[in-house]
Scaffold this motif. Structure first.
Motif, mmCIF file in Angstrom:
data_model
loop_
_atom_site.group_PDB
_atom_site.id
_atom_site.type_symbol
_atom_site.label_atom_id
_atom_site.label_comp_id
_atom_site.label_asym_id
_atom_site.label_seq_id
_atom_site.Cartn_x
_atom_site.Cartn_y
_atom_site.Cartn_z
ATOM 1 N N VAL A 126 77.531 46.070 25.759
ATOM 2 C CA VAL A 126 76.387 45.141 25.205
ATOM 3 C C VAL A 126 76.184 44.820 25.743
ATOM 4 C CG1 VAL A 126 75.811 44.161 22.825
ATOM 5 C CG2 VAL A 126 78.463 45.772 22.301
ATOM 6 N N LEU A 127 74.284 44.656 25.385
ATOM 7 C CA LEU A 127 73.673 43.679 27.006
ATOM 8 C C LEU A 127 72.595 43.155 25.564
ATOM 9 C CD1 LEU A 127 72.123 46.135 29.051
ATOM 10 C CD2 LEU A 127 74.118 44.648 29.635
ATOM 11 N N LEU A 128 72.496 41.425 25.358
ATOM 12 C CA LEU A 128 71.166 41.566 24.979
ATOM 13 C C LEU A 128 69.955 40.323 25.367
ATOM 14 C CD1 LEU A 128 70.522 39.970 21.490
ATOM 15 C CD2 LEU A 128 71.514 38.089 22.494
ATOM 16 N N THR A 129 69.311 40.913 25.267
ATOM 17 C CA THR A 129 67.703 40.936 26.278
ATOM 18 C C THR A 129 66.865 39.981 26.310
ATOM 19 O OG1 THR A 129 67.006 40.438 28.912
ATOM 20 C CG2 THR A 129 67.470 42.559 27.488
ATOM 21 N N PRO A 130 65.659 38.862 26.793
ATOM 22 C CA PRO A 130 64.428 39.056 25.451
ATOM 23 C C PRO A 130 63.905 40.428 25.991
ATOM 24 C CG PRO A 130 64.722 37.035 27.342
ATOM 25 C CD PRO A 130 66.085 38.059 27.350
ATOM 26 N N ASN A 131 62.600 41.045 24.949
ATOM 27 C CA ASN A 131 62.025 41.670 25.189
ATOM 28 C C ASN A 131 60.528 41.838 25.921
ATOM 29 O OD1 ASN A 131 60.272 43.787 24.683
ATOM 30 N ND2 ASN A 131 59.686 43.214 22.589
ATOM 31 N N GLY A 132 61.010 41.762 27.072
ATOM 32 C CA GLY A 132 59.638 41.821 27.665
ATOM 33 C C GLY A 132 60.251 40.165 29.065
ATOM 34 N N SER A 149 63.606 38.619 35.404
ATOM 35 C CA SER A 149 62.965 39.195 35.306
ATOM 36 C C SER A 149 63.584 39.393 33.857
ATOM 37 C CB SER A 149 64.202 40.819 36.646
ATOM 38 O OG SER A 149 65.096 41.025 34.960
ATOM 39 N N GLY A 150 62.146 40.951 33.562
ATOM 40 C CA GLY A 150 61.899 41.186 32.434
ATOM 41 C C GLY A 150 62.201 42.579 32.192
ATOM 42 N N TRP A 151 62.649 42.921 30.841
ATOM 43 C CA TRP A 151 63.386 44.637 30.436
ATOM 44 C C TRP A 151 62.752 44.821 28.877
ATOM 45 C CZ3 TRP A 151 66.948 46.522 33.238
ATOM 46 C CH2 TRP A 151 67.400 45.946 34.584
ATOM 47 N N SER A 152 62.346 46.145 28.871
ATOM 48 C CA SER A 152 61.598 46.364 27.732
ATOM 49 C C SER A 152 63.075 47.213 27.524
ATOM 50 C CB SER A 152 60.319 47.092 28.400
ATOM 51 O OG SER A 152 60.004 48.754 28.841
ATOM 52 N N PRO A 153 62.675 47.876 25.796
ATOM 53 C CA PRO A 153 63.153 48.802 25.712
ATOM 54 C C PRO A 153 63.507 50.087 26.413
ATOM 55 C CG PRO A 153 61.785 47.693 24.414
ATOM 56 C CD PRO A 153 61.762 47.231 25.376
ATOM 57 N N GLU A 201 60.732 47.573 19.954
ATOM 58 C CA GLU A 201 59.386 47.199 20.888
ATOM 59 C C GLU A 201 59.080 45.744 20.585
ATOM 60 O OE1 GLU A 201 57.878 50.404 17.995
ATOM 61 O OE2 GLU A 201 59.902 49.825 19.638
ATOM 62 N N HIS A 202 58.469 45.894 18.781
ATOM 63 C CA HIS A 202 58.392 44.051 18.922
ATOM 64 C C HIS A 202 59.051 43.267 18.247
ATOM 65 C CE1 HIS A 202 53.881 46.685 18.061
ATOM 66 N NE2 HIS A 202 54.948 47.577 17.487
ATOM 67 N N ALA A 203 60.554 43.159 18.828
ATOM 68 C CA ALA A 203 61.022 42.162 18.468
ATOM 69 C C ALA A 203 61.772 41.422 19.625
ATOM 70 C CB ALA A 203 62.354 43.200 18.894
ATOM 71 N N PHE A 204 61.839 40.414 19.440
ATOM 72 C CA PHE A 204 61.962 38.837 20.163
ATOM 73 C C PHE A 204 63.107 39.519 21.186
ATOM 74 C CE2 PHE A 204 64.083 34.945 22.548
ATOM 75 C CZ PHE A 204 62.568 34.916 22.448
ATOM 76 N N HIS A 205 64.230 39.776 20.727
ATOM 77 C CA HIS A 205 65.243 40.183 21.763
ATOM 78 C C HIS A 205 65.275 41.854 21.785
ATOM 79 C CE1 HIS A 205 67.541 36.059 22.026
ATOM 80 N NE2 HIS A 205 67.940 36.600 23.361
#
Length: 212
Positions: A126-132, A149-153, A201-205
Motif C-alpha cells: 500500500v502506497l500513499l503519495t501526493p497527487n502530482g 518526484s511526483g506521481w499521478s494515478p 485525479e482530483h484528490a490531494f493524496h
C-alpha cells in the motif's frame, strides 16, 4: 506512554473518527488483524494511520524519528535501515505500507524501492503519495524530508496498482496536507471525500494498492 497519548490513541480507535480519518480507515479495511505488517519510511509515526499501524514494525533511515516513534509507542518495534535494501527475506511479511514515502526519491529510485517493497510482501503493498509533484524542502534535522518526484494515478497504475483518492479535493489542501482555509477547509475536504475517492485525479493524496 503518557496519559494524554494513551487517551489520544483510545479516541482514534472510535469507529466514527476512524471513518473520517481517510487513509487510516482505508488501511483498516485492507489490512487484516492477523497480518504481519511493516511501515517503511515510518518517521515518528505520530500522525500516520495511528489505528491501522499501531501493531506494525516501523523501518526508517532517520534514526531520530525512530526514537520518537518508540517513545510515543506509535509502532510495535523500529528498525533503522535503507528502504532500497530492506533487511528482510523474500515474502517475509503479509503487507508493506509506505505512507508519503516514494515522493522523497527520484523517479528511478522510487521504482526500485517499490520493487523492494513487493519483494518482501506476501499479500499486499500500500502506497500513499501526493497527487502530482508537491514542493517540499528537507530540514536541518531531517534532510530526507525533501520531495524529489511526483506521481499521478496513471503513473501508479502503470506499475500494477489500483488507485483511489484520499484527503479530499486537491485545491483545499497545501503543504503537509494542511487545510488551506482552516477549519472550513477541513470540513469541505471531508465533504468532498466520497466523490474524490472515485476520481483520484482530483484528490490531494493517492492511495495505491497492489495485491500480490
Amino acid at each position: 506512554m503518557t496519559l494524554s497519548s494513551a487517551v489520544g490513541r483510545r479516541l482514534r480507535r472510535m469507529p466514527l473518527l476512524r471513518g473520517l480519518a481517510g487513509c487510516d480507515a482505508d488501511l483498516t479495511r485492507i489490512i487484516r488483524p492477523d497480518w504481519t505488517v511493516i511501515d517503511v519510511g515510518c518517521g515518528a509515526g505520530s500522525r500516520s494511520a495511528p489505528y491501522a499501524l499501531d501493531r506494525a514494525i516501523g523501518i526508517d533511515l532517520h534514526f531520530a524519528s525512530l526514537v520518537q516513534s518508540q517513545r510515543a509507542g506509535t509502532r510495535s518495534a523500529a528498525v533503522c535501515a535503507s528502504l532500497k535494501v530492506l533487511p528482510l527475506a523474500d515474502s517475509a511479511v503479509d503487507a508493506v505500507v509506505a505512507l508519503d514515502v516514494i515522493e522523497h526519491f527520484t523517479r528511478d529510485d522510487a521504482v526500485s524501492v517499490m520493487g523492494e517493497l513487493e519483494r518482501v510482501a506476501r499479500k499486499a503493498v500500500v502506497l500513499l503519495t501526493p497527487n502530482g509533484y508537491l514542493p517540499q524542502a528537507g530540514t536541518r534535522e531531517n534532510p530526507f524530508m525533501e520531495h524529489r518526484s511526483g506521481w499521478s494515478p496513471a503513473d501508479l497504475r502503470q506499475y500494477g496498482y489500483t488507485v483511489s483518492g484520499v484527503n479530499g479535493w486537491r485545491p483545499l489542501r497545501g503543504a503537509h496536507a494542511s487545510p488551506r482555509l482552516g477549519s472550513s477547509g477541513k470540513i469541505l475536504s471531508l465533504a468532498s471525500q466520497p466523490l474524490i475517492r472515485r476520481h483520484p485525479e482530483h484528490a490531494f493524496h493517492l492511495l495505491a494498492l497492489k495485491t500480490l
